[in-house]
Motif scaffolding. Sequence first.
Motif, PDB file in Angstrom:
ATOM      1  N   ASP A  20     -12.494  -2.269   2.554  1.00 37.60           N
ATOM      2  CA  ASP A  20     -13.261  -1.097   2.996  1.00 37.60           C
ATOM      3  C   ASP A  20     -12.971   0.152   2.170  1.00 37.60           C
ATOM      4  OD1 ASP A  20     -14.349  -2.681   5.013  1.00 37.60           O
ATOM      5  OD2 ASP A  20     -12.781  -2.119   6.438  1.00 37.60           O
ATOM      6  N   GLY A  21     -12.564  -0.007   0.932  1.00 35.43           N
ATOM      7  CA  GLY A  21     -12.311   1.136   0.061  1.00 35.43           C
ATOM      8  C   GLY A  21     -11.046   1.900   0.358  1.00 35.43           C
ATOM      9  N   LYS A  22     -10.150   1.329   1.156  1.00 31.19           N
ATOM     10  CA  LYS A  22      -8.901   2.009   1.509  1.00 31.19           C
ATOM     11  C   LYS A  22      -7.920   1.945   0.338  1.00 31.19           C
ATOM     12  CE  LYS A  22      -9.406   0.854   6.362  1.00 31.19           C
ATOM     13  NZ  LYS A  22      -8.901   0.015   7.447  1.00 31.19           N
ATOM     14  N   THR A  23      -7.080   2.963   0.244  1.00 34.24           N
ATOM     15  CA  THR A  23      -6.015   2.999  -0.755  1.00 34.24           C
ATOM     16  C   THR A  23      -4.698   3.313  -0.056  1.00 34.24           C
ATOM     17  OG1 THR A  23      -6.074   5.373  -1.231  1.00 34.24           O
ATOM     18  CG2 THR A  23      -7.657   3.992  -2.439  1.00 34.24           C
ATOM     19  N   VAL A  24      -3.612   3.251  -0.806  1.00 37.06           N
ATOM     20  CA  VAL A  24      -2.302   3.581  -0.228  1.00 37.06           C
ATOM     21  C   VAL A  24      -2.191   5.075   0.080  1.00 37.06           C
ATOM     22  CG1 VAL A  24      -1.101   1.620  -1.262  1.00 37.06           C
ATOM     23  CG2 VAL A  24      -1.211   3.799  -2.502  1.00 37.06           C
ATOM     24  N   PHE A  25      -3.116   5.885  -0.411  1.00 37.75           N
ATOM     25  CA  PHE A  25      -3.146   7.307  -0.098  1.00 37.75           C
ATOM     26  C   PHE A  25      -3.979   7.591   1.152  1.00 37.75           C
ATOM     27  CE2 PHE A  25      -2.123  10.044  -4.060  1.00 37.75           C
ATOM     28  CZ  PHE A  25      -0.967   9.341  -4.280  1.00 37.75           C
ATOM     29  N   THR A  26      -4.995   6.773   1.404  1.00 39.04           N
ATOM     30  CA  THR A  26      -5.925   7.066   2.495  1.00 39.04           C
ATOM     31  C   THR A  26      -5.646   6.274   3.761  1.00 39.04           C
ATOM     32  OG1 THR A  26      -7.496   5.391   1.725  1.00 39.04           O
ATOM     33  CG2 THR A  26      -7.770   7.657   0.886  1.00 39.04           C
TER      34      THR A  26
ATOM     35  N   TRP B  49      -2.591   4.440   6.180  1.00 38.02           N
ATOM     36  CA  TRP B  49      -1.210   4.105   6.511  1.00 38.02           C
ATOM     37  C   TRP B  49      -1.044   2.593   6.622  1.00 38.02           C
ATOM     38  CZ3 TRP B  49       3.623   4.214   6.248  1.00 38.02           C
ATOM     39  CH2 TRP B  49       4.455   3.620   7.208  1.00 38.02           C
ATOM     40  N   SER B  50      -1.996   1.910   7.222  1.00 41.75           N
ATOM     41  CA  SER B  50      -1.863   0.457   7.379  1.00 41.75           C
ATOM     42  C   SER B  50      -1.850  -0.245   6.029  1.00 41.75           C
ATOM     43  CB  SER B  50      -2.963  -0.105   8.280  1.00 41.75           C
ATOM     44  OG  SER B  50      -4.233   0.110   7.710  1.00 41.75           O
ATOM     45  N   THR B  51      -2.596   0.248   5.065  1.00 44.49           N
ATOM     46  CA  THR B  51      -2.584  -0.324   3.718  1.00 44.49           C
ATOM     47  C   THR B  51      -1.237  -0.070   3.058  1.00 44.49           C
ATOM     48  OG1 THR B  51      -4.966  -0.010   3.509  1.00 44.49           O
ATOM     49  CG2 THR B  51      -3.721  -0.303   1.458  1.00 44.49           C
ATOM     50  N   ALA B  52      -0.741   1.136   3.165  1.00 48.43           N
ATOM     51  CA  ALA B  52       0.569   1.466   2.591  1.00 48.43           C
ATOM     52  C   ALA B  52       1.668   0.663   3.274  1.00 48.43           C
ATOM     53  CB  ALA B  52       0.835   2.961   2.729  1.00 48.43           C
ATOM     54  N   ARG B  53       1.609   0.587   4.594  1.00 46.63           N
ATOM     55  CA  ARG B  53       2.613  -0.149   5.364  1.00 46.63           C
ATOM     56  C   ARG B  53       2.679  -1.607   4.933  1.00 46.63           C
ATOM     57  NH1 ARG B  53       0.932   0.370  10.842  1.00 46.63           N
ATOM     58  NH2 ARG B  53      -0.283  -1.483  10.470  1.00 46.63           N
ATOM     59  N   HIS B  54       1.536  -2.187   4.660  1.00 50.62           N
ATOM     60  CA  HIS B  54       1.484  -3.581   4.224  1.00 50.62           C
ATOM     61  C   HIS B  54       2.293  -3.783   2.937  1.00 50.62           C
ATOM     62  CE1 HIS B  54      -0.109  -7.607   3.785  1.00 50.62           C
ATOM     63  NE2 HIS B  54      -0.418  -7.320   2.533  1.00 50.62           N
ATOM     64  N   LEU B  55       2.248  -2.808   2.045  1.00 48.53           N
ATOM     65  CA  LEU B  55       2.994  -2.903   0.785  1.00 48.53           C
ATOM     66  C   LEU B  55       4.486  -2.603   0.958  1.00 48.53           C
ATOM     67  CD1 LEU B  55       0.533  -1.149  -1.683  1.00 48.53           C
ATOM     68  CD2 LEU B  55       0.901  -3.611  -1.371  1.00 48.53           C
ATOM     69  N   LEU B  56       4.840  -1.844   1.978  1.00 50.38           N
ATOM     70  CA  LEU B  56       6.217  -1.393   2.172  1.00 50.38           C
ATOM     71  C   LEU B  56       7.043  -2.294   3.088  1.00 50.38           C
ATOM     72  CD1 LEU B  56       5.369   2.367   2.834  1.00 50.38           C
ATOM     73  CD2 LEU B  56       6.343   1.434   0.717  1.00 50.38           C
ATOM     74  N   LYS B  57       6.403  -2.975   4.001  1.00 49.74           N
ATOM     75  CA  LYS B  57       7.087  -3.594   5.141  1.00 49.74           C
ATOM     76  C   LYS B  57       8.103  -4.680   4.805  1.00 49.74           C
ATOM     77  CE  LYS B  57       3.536  -6.961   6.194  1.00 49.74           C
ATOM     78  NZ  LYS B  57       2.570  -7.421   7.145  1.00 49.74           N
TER      79      LYS B  57
END
Length: 154
Positions: free
Chosen positions: A74-80, A82-90
């Motif tokens: 859906d065009g989400k990025t790690v800046f826009t 939190w769930s996308t960023a969390r997926h990369l960090l968890k």
Amino acid sequence: MFILSYVQISWTDAKPKLEKDPQGRAANPYLDQSDLEKLFREHTKLLHDRCANEYKALLAEVITTDAATKEYEDGKTVFTSWSTARHLLKDDTRYNKMPRKDREPLWRRHVEDLQRRRKSTVDQDMEKHGDGKTASLVDSRKHLSGYKRSHDRR
């Protein structure tokens, strides 16, 4: 891991456990109760600060302006998102050590700082090169301006 669990525990909850501690950490005859509580609070603050610094280092490694150019669902990025960023960090232990309530606010602050620095750099470049906006400067601003307060909520 025994000590890390104390990062999120109150003195009232920790005291009975410490009194049963075989190392006698809550039974020092030279300290009164207020001194013991003060030392406990200082210790847990140091532990929290260490976790926060390690988490911020993780954010700096993973959540970068380069990473923000990659779009996910859906065009989400790690800046826009939190769930996308969390997926990369968890999967990183530094993420798991950070108290849950502090993770997203620190991510948000990190993203805002990156955007502010990038905007400042772009503005300085525009001033240096006159009023003519180059395509690369405009493009670099586009992917950073996508962050909104109304980002997805998990």
